[in-house]
Design a protein around this motif. Structure first.
Motif, PDB file in Angstrom:
ATOM      1  N   ALA A 287       0.816  -1.216   0.000  1.00 18.49           N
ATOM      2  CA  ALA A 287       0.000   0.000   0.000  1.00 18.49           C
ATOM      3  C   ALA A 287       0.850   1.266   0.000  1.00 18.49           C
ATOM      4  CB  ALA A 287      -0.935   0.000   1.207  1.00 18.49           C
ATOM      5  N   ALA A 288       2.085   1.158   0.461  1.00 13.53           N
ATOM      6  CA  ALA A 288       2.949   2.330   0.549  1.00 13.53           C
ATOM      7  C   ALA A 288       3.717   2.606  -0.745  1.00 13.53           C
ATOM      8  CB  ALA A 288       3.932   2.156   1.702  1.00 13.53           C
ATOM      9  N   ARG A 289       3.615   1.710  -1.703  1.00 12.14           N
ATOM     10  CA  ARG A 289       4.334   1.916  -2.962  1.00 12.14           C
ATOM     11  C   ARG A 289       3.620   2.967  -3.810  1.00 12.14           C
ATOM     12  NH1 ARG A 289       6.910  -3.879  -4.858  1.00 12.14           N
ATOM     13  NH2 ARG A 289       7.515  -4.586  -2.759  1.00 12.14           N
ATOM     14  N   ASP A 290       4.390   3.885  -4.337  1.00 17.57           N
ATOM     15  CA  ASP A 290       3.810   5.014  -5.067  1.00 17.57           C
ATOM     16  C   ASP A 290       2.893   4.566  -6.196  1.00 17.57           C
ATOM     17  OD1 ASP A 290       5.154   6.727  -3.418  1.00 17.57           O
ATOM     18  OD2 ASP A 290       6.819   7.083  -4.797  1.00 17.57           O
ATOM     19  N   TYR A 291       3.307   3.558  -6.945  1.00 17.23           N
ATOM     20  CA  TYR A 291       2.533   3.154  -8.109  1.00 17.23           C
ATOM     21  C   TYR A 291       1.259   2.394  -7.747  1.00 17.23           C
ATOM     22  CZ  TYR A 291       4.771  -1.482  -7.666  1.00 17.23           C
ATOM     23  OH  TYR A 291       5.210  -2.710  -7.229  1.00 17.23           O
ATOM     24  N   LEU A 292       1.089   2.066  -6.458  1.00 18.78           N
ATOM     25  CA  LEU A 292      -0.109   1.336  -6.028  1.00 18.78           C
ATOM     26  C   LEU A 292      -0.997   2.160  -5.099  1.00 18.78           C
ATOM     27  CD1 LEU A 292       1.328  -2.229  -5.293  1.00 18.78           C
ATOM     28  CD2 LEU A 292       0.215  -1.401  -7.363  1.00 18.78           C
ATOM     29  N   ALA A 293      -0.618   3.371  -4.838  1.00 20.30           N
ATOM     30  CA  ALA A 293      -1.314   4.174  -3.826  1.00 20.30           C
ATOM     31  C   ALA A 293      -2.823   4.228  -4.045  1.00 20.30           C
ATOM     32  CB  ALA A 293      -0.733   5.581  -3.797  1.00 20.30           C
ATOM     33  N   GLU A 294      -3.257   4.415  -5.275  1.00 22.33           N
ATOM     34  CA  GLU A 294      -4.692   4.542  -5.528  1.00 22.33           C
ATOM     35  C   GLU A 294      -5.384   3.203  -5.728  1.00 22.33           C
ATOM     36  OE1 GLU A 294      -5.864   5.964  -9.559  1.00 22.33           O
ATOM     37  OE2 GLU A 294      -3.700   6.348  -9.805  1.00 22.33           O
ATOM     38  N   TYR A 295      -4.622   2.103  -5.673  1.00 20.53           N
ATOM     39  CA  TYR A 295      -5.197   0.780  -5.906  1.00 20.53           C
ATOM     40  C   TYR A 295      -5.146  -0.116  -4.674  1.00 20.53           C
ATOM     41  CZ  TYR A 295      -4.666   2.074 -10.826  1.00 20.53           C
ATOM     42  OH  TYR A 295      -4.738   2.715 -12.037  1.00 20.53           O
ATOM     43  N   ALA A 296      -4.404   0.282  -3.663  1.00 20.31           N
ATOM     44  CA  ALA A 296      -4.132  -0.605  -2.531  1.00 20.31           C
ATOM     45  C   ALA A 296      -5.402  -1.074  -1.824  1.00 20.31           C
ATOM     46  CB  ALA A 296      -3.212   0.091  -1.531  1.00 20.31           C
ATOM     47  N   HIS A 297      -6.468  -0.295  -1.909  1.00 19.64           N
ATOM     48  CA  HIS A 297      -7.721  -0.686  -1.257  1.00 19.64           C
ATOM     49  C   HIS A 297      -8.320  -1.957  -1.874  1.00 19.64           C
ATOM     50  CE1 HIS A 297      -9.076   1.517  -4.833  1.00 19.64           C
ATOM     51  NE2 HIS A 297     -10.185   0.813  -4.737  1.00 19.64           N
ATOM     52  N   LYS A 298      -7.859  -2.338  -3.044  1.00 20.21           N
ATOM     53  CA  LYS A 298      -8.402  -3.524  -3.714  1.00 20.21           C
ATOM     54  C   LYS A 298      -7.953  -4.829  -3.060  1.00 20.21           C
ATOM     55  CE  LYS A 298      -8.742  -1.543  -8.383  1.00 20.21           C
ATOM     56  NZ  LYS A 298      -8.458  -1.800  -9.817  1.00 20.21           N
ATOM     57  N   LEU A 299      -6.848  -4.799  -2.317  1.00 22.11           N
ATOM     58  CA  LEU A 299      -6.264  -6.028  -1.782  1.00 22.11           C
ATOM     59  C   LEU A 299      -6.801  -6.353  -0.399  1.00 22.11           C
ATOM     60  CD1 LEU A 299      -4.157  -8.336  -1.932  1.00 22.11           C
ATOM     61  CD2 LEU A 299      -2.525  -6.749  -0.883  1.00 22.11           C
ATOM     62  N   GLN A 300      -7.178  -7.611  -0.218  1.00 20.52           N
ATOM     63  CA  GLN A 300      -7.507  -8.120   1.105  1.00 20.52           C
ATOM     64  C   GLN A 300      -6.648  -9.342   1.370  1.00 20.52           C
ATOM     65  OE1 GLN A 300     -11.616  -8.843   1.916  1.00 20.52           O
ATOM     66  NE2 GLN A 300     -11.240  -9.288   4.068  1.00 20.52           N
ATOM     67  N   PHE A 301      -5.969  -9.339   2.515  1.00 16.18           N
ATOM     68  CA  PHE A 301      -5.110 -10.450   2.901  1.00 16.18           C
ATOM     69  C   PHE A 301      -5.792 -11.264   3.993  1.00 16.18           C
ATOM     70  CE2 PHE A 301      -1.665 -11.985   5.804  1.00 16.18           C
ATOM     71  CZ  PHE A 301      -1.244 -13.023   4.989  1.00 16.18           C
ATOM     72  N   ILE A 302      -5.917 -12.564   3.755  1.00 21.00           N
ATOM     73  CA  ILE A 302      -6.531 -13.464   4.728  1.00 21.00           C
ATOM     74  C   ILE A 302      -5.542 -14.575   5.053  1.00 21.00           C
ATOM     75  CG2 ILE A 302      -8.429 -15.038   5.217  1.00 21.00           C
ATOM     76  CD1 ILE A 302     -10.110 -13.472   3.183  1.00 21.00           C
ATOM     77  N   ALA A 303      -5.084 -14.613   6.303  1.00 21.38           N
ATOM     78  CA  ALA A 303      -4.209 -15.682   6.758  1.00 21.38           C
ATOM     79  C   ALA A 303      -5.054 -16.761   7.418  1.00 21.38           C
ATOM     80  CB  ALA A 303      -3.187 -15.136   7.748  1.00 21.38           C
ATOM     81  N   THR A 304      -4.639 -18.008   7.235  1.00 23.44           N
ATOM     82  CA  THR A 304      -5.288 -19.115   7.925  1.00 23.44           C
ATOM     83  C   THR A 304      -4.216 -20.051   8.457  1.00 23.44           C
ATOM     84  OG1 THR A 304      -6.728 -21.051   7.664  1.00 23.44           O
ATOM     85  CG2 THR A 304      -5.650 -20.229   5.688  1.00 23.44           C
ATOM     86  N   VAL A 305      -4.343 -20.410   9.724  1.00 23.07           N
ATOM     87  CA  VAL A 305      -3.374 -21.267  10.404  1.00 23.07           C
ATOM     88  C   VAL A 305      -4.087 -22.548  10.821  1.00 23.07           C
ATOM     89  CG1 VAL A 305      -1.731 -21.438  12.304  1.00 23.07           C
ATOM     90  CG2 VAL A 305      -2.139 -19.223  11.208  1.00 23.07           C
ATOM     91  N   THR A 306      -3.522 -23.686  10.465  1.00 23.11           N
ATOM     92  CA  THR A 306      -4.251 -24.948  10.634  1.00 23.11           C
ATOM     93  C   THR A 306      -3.968 -25.687  11.940  1.00 23.11           C
ATOM     94  OG1 THR A 306      -2.546 -26.204   9.452  1.00 23.11           O
ATOM     95  CG2 THR A 306      -4.348 -25.265   8.137  1.00 23.11           C
ATOM     96  N   ARG A 307      -2.822 -25.435  12.578  1.00 28.31           N
ATOM     97  CA  ARG A 307      -2.450 -26.247  13.743  1.00 28.31           C
ATOM     98  C   ARG A 307      -2.458 -25.485  15.065  1.00 28.31           C
ATOM     99  NH1 ARG A 307       2.435 -30.249  11.618  1.00 28.31           N
ATOM    100  NH2 ARG A 307       1.246 -31.192   9.904  1.00 28.31           N
ATOM    101  N   GLU A 308      -2.809 -24.216  15.035  1.00 29.43           N
ATOM    102  CA  GLU A 308      -2.876 -23.442  16.263  1.00 29.43           C
ATOM    103  C   GLU A 308      -3.748 -22.218  16.045  1.00 29.43           C
ATOM    104  OE1 GLU A 308       1.158 -22.352  17.124  1.00 29.43           O
ATOM    105  OE2 GLU A 308       1.273 -20.881  15.502  1.00 29.43           O
ATOM    106  N   GLU A 309      -4.228 -21.644  17.132  1.00 26.97           N
ATOM    107  CA  GLU A 309      -4.992 -20.409  17.054  1.00 26.97           C
ATOM    108  C   GLU A 309      -4.019 -19.243  16.940  1.00 26.97           C
ATOM    109  OE1 GLU A 309      -8.313 -20.162  16.938  1.00 26.97           O
ATOM    110  OE2 GLU A 309      -8.533 -22.342  17.036  1.00 26.97           O
TER     111      GLU A 309
END
Length: 258
Positions: free
Chosen positions: A165-187
């Motif tokens: 999101a901090a990269r100049d060329y992505l500033a107006e597009y960064a809202h498009k990204l959603q990151f979802i982490a999932t962990v299988t063996r622990e909370e």
């Protein structure tokens, strides 16, 4: 055979960073003539003391525009390639084939509104390259990056992901990204709990993303454990989503990263 006629170039290892006892990143110099599309992989070679060379395929983490190549690897206990690689340090030579390979690229899709990038383990590598290439941000309205690991300490490249999101060329597009982490063996705080297939079946993944996974709007890339890929493809097929081929554009593109 002259060096120019060889199918590989000799590159210099710039850095090796262990992330966990079983995961590490490596960065090498890049031959000016080496070209690749974001999402593709290269074949790397290490020379054994006996003189023979061991080759393995690795997806690029780095952008097609970086002047270096970066890769993400798992340590295979007793593995021929990683055992040899572990002997190397900064300044040592690594072989890189001149040709890049792979079809986990955006040209697999001719349309689509939402891009889902579903990965396990080191399978996140090609998606990091894709996210550093401007094309994906222009083409899709939403980009959902899903990263599944066994333990929270295996969640690599968090600084790179959050720093997009901090990269100049992505500033107006960064809202498009959603990151979802999932962990299988622990909370783990902020992460879903369970395998990608389970989270698709019970609806948690779509709920977390805030968008439906549909044949009409979704295009899906899969990279990682072959079992995850097979099982996820089966689930997506039930939703009318099919593998995208050159002769028949579809909804799903895959790379087996094992």
């Amino acid at each position: 055979m002259t060096a120019s006629a060889e199918k590989f170039t000799r590159q210099t290892l710039l850095d090796v960073q262990p992330l966990t006892p079983s995961l590490f990143t490596l960065r090498t110099t890049r031959d000016p003539g080496f070209r690749f599309r974001a999402g593709q992989f290269a074949r790397l070679g290490v020379t054994k003391p006996c003189g023979s060379t061991v080759w393995r395929a690795y997806s690029m983490v780095s952008s097609p525009y970086d002047d270096f190549l970066e890769f993400f690897s798992i340590v295979v206990p007793g593995g021929e390639f990683t055992s040899e690689l572990s002997r190397l340090g900064e300044g040592d030579a690594l072989l890189v084939e001149r040709q890049s390979f792979g079809f986990l690229t955006l040209d697999r899709f001719v349309d689509g509104r939402d891009l889902w990038l579903l990965s396990t383990g080191t399978g996140i590598a090609p998606f990091l390259s894709i996210l550093q290439d401007f094309e994906v941000w222009e083409r899709f309205e939403r980009i959902i990056l899903v990263y599944s690991v066994r333990e929270a300490r295996e969640l690599a490249y968090q600084a790179l992901i959050s720093g997009l999101a901090a990269r100049d060329y992505l500033a107006e597009y960064a809202h498009k990204l959603q990151f979802i982490a999932t962990v299988t063996r622990e909370e783990h705080p902020g992460a879903l709990s369970g395998r990608i297939t389970q989270l698709i079946e019970n609806g948690e993944l779509e709920q977390a993303a805030g968008v439906a996974l549909t044949a009409e709007h979704s295009r899906v890339m899969l990279c990682g454990n072959p079992q995850m890929i097979d099982d996820t493809r089966h689930l997506l097929k039930q939703r009318g989503m099919h593998l995208s081929l050159s002769r028949r554009p579809g909804h799903v593109a895959v790379e087996n990263y094992w």
